[in-house]
Motif scaffolding. Structure first.
Motif, PDB file in Angstrom:
ATOM      1  N   LEU A  40      17.400  75.839  76.065  1.00 36.12           N
ATOM      2  CA  LEU A  40      17.025  75.239  74.786  1.00 36.12           C
ATOM      3  C   LEU A  40      18.184  74.419  74.232  1.00 36.12           C
ATOM      4  O   LEU A  40      19.349  74.756  74.430  1.00 36.12           O
ATOM      5  CB  LEU A  40      16.676  76.332  73.769  1.00 36.12           C
ATOM      6  CG  LEU A  40      15.269  76.918  73.753  1.00 36.12           C
ATOM      7  CD1 LEU A  40      15.245  78.091  72.772  1.00 36.12           C
ATOM      8  CD2 LEU A  40      14.244  75.882  73.340  1.00 36.12           C
ATOM      9  N   LEU A  41      17.848  73.377  73.515  1.00 40.13           N
ATOM     10  CA  LEU A  41      18.856  72.659  72.761  1.00 40.13           C
ATOM     11  C   LEU A  41      19.138  73.410  71.474  1.00 40.13           C
ATOM     12  O   LEU A  41      18.233  74.030  70.884  1.00 40.13           O
ATOM     13  CB  LEU A  41      18.385  71.239  72.453  1.00 40.13           C
ATOM     14  CG  LEU A  41      18.134  70.335  73.666  1.00 40.13           C
ATOM     15  CD1 LEU A  41      17.580  68.985  73.203  1.00 40.13           C
ATOM     16  CD2 LEU A  41      19.412  70.157  74.464  1.00 40.13           C
ATOM     17  N   GLN A  42      20.360  73.363  71.006  1.00 41.48           N
ATOM     18  CA  GLN A  42      20.715  74.081  69.788  1.00 41.48           C
ATOM     19  C   GLN A  42      19.862  73.633  68.612  1.00 41.48           C
ATOM     20  O   GLN A  42      19.469  74.445  67.777  1.00 41.48           O
ATOM     21  CB  GLN A  42      22.201  73.868  69.481  1.00 41.48           C
ATOM     22  CG  GLN A  42      22.682  74.591  68.226  1.00 41.48           C
ATOM     23  CD  GLN A  42      24.196  74.617  68.117  1.00 41.48           C
ATOM     24  OE1 GLN A  42      24.901  74.623  69.111  1.00 41.48           O
ATOM     25  NE2 GLN A  42      24.697  74.621  66.894  1.00 41.48           N
ATOM     26  N   ALA A  43      19.553  72.343  68.560  1.00 45.13           N
ATOM     27  CA  ALA A  43      18.753  71.823  67.443  1.00 45.13           C
ATOM     28  C   ALA A  43      17.340  72.382  67.438  1.00 45.13           C
ATOM     29  O   ALA A  43      16.667  72.356  66.401  1.00 45.13           O
ATOM     30  CB  ALA A  43      18.716  70.298  67.509  1.00 45.13           C
ATOM     31  N   ALA A  44      16.875  72.890  68.596  1.00 46.88           N
ATOM     32  CA  ALA A  44      15.508  73.409  68.687  1.00 46.88           C
ATOM     33  C   ALA A  44      15.417  74.892  68.368  1.00 46.88           C
ATOM     34  O   ALA A  44      14.311  75.447  68.332  1.00 46.88           O
ATOM     35  CB  ALA A  44      14.957  73.147  70.084  1.00 46.88           C
TER      36      ALA A  44
END
Length: 223
Positions: A40-44
């Motif tokens: 996962l991306l941190q922003a997600a």
């Protein structure tokens, strides 16, 4: 009438066990699929409970700053069959926004329970590789709501109010890797076993009982 009722109950219980096995098989497949997906991306990373559950078991790499003064040791936690502590520290992602990280397991000192393993945190921003997980499971406690460094359980909402920082509705279980810190913590996190064979065995027993009831009925009433 009684015989048919007993047989139908046994059959229904057999199908119920098969349904439970199917649900667990689907859960296991979903867990493995999520773990194999790209990180996962941190922003997600989820910000509400509805978004959190579908992210469980996904890998993620996050950057932030340890809030070391708020580190908590959860007591009576086991890893590889040994009693000890789960070491938990909030990771500040942005001002007022943090996520609780289960950093690993530390053994309990046999002579003095309060002698805790100190974890040295690198100053400034750090990178943490982890697996998305629910908040730490809760154990039975005589007096809920304990505080201090050593605790039995940790309620995410109460803890967020205590430290004055908003926490995401999940936790991260830090995993070992090339960039994992040499902090001496163990990270062989428990993965719930899916015992499908048990339910198949129970289903067989119920179906066998159903067949036995019908067989005895035919034998004594018709033969």
């Amino acid at each position: 009438g009684v015989t048919l009722l007993a047989a139908s109950i046994a059959a229904r219980l057999g199908f119920w066990q098969l349904d439970r096995a199917a649900v667990k098989t689907q859960l296991q497949a979903s867990t493995l699929q999520r773990a194999a997906e790209p990180p996962l991306l941190q922003a997600a990373l989820a910000r509400d409970a509805g978004q959190a559950e579908p992210q469980h078991h996904r890998l993620i790499q996050v950057r932030g700053q340890w809030l070391s003064r708020h580190t908590v040791y959860l007591d009576n936690r086991q890893m590889n069959g040994r009693p000890g502590f789960f070491v938990l520290t909030p990771l500040l992602l942005a001002p007022g926004d943090a996520v609780l990280v289960q950093r690993g397991w530390a053994p309990r000192h046999m002579a003095d329970r309060t002698r805790l393993k100190a974890v040295a945190d690198a100053p400034g921003e750090v990178s943490v590789r982890a697996r998305v997980a629910p908040p730490p499971s809760k154990l039975f406690e005589m007096q809920p709501g304990d505080s201090g460094v050593i605790r039995q359980n940790l309620d995410l909402t109460a803890y967020s109010n205590e430290i004055g920082v908003s926490l995401r509705p999940l936790s991260l279980q830090q995993v070992d890797g090339p960039d994992a810190p040499a902090d001496g913590l163990q990270r062989q996190w428990f993965v719930p076993a899916v015992d499908v064979g048990k339910h198949h065995g129970y289903a067989f027993q119920w179906f066998a009982l159903c067949a036995l009831i019908l067989g005895l009925y035919v034998w004594f009433q018709l033969i």
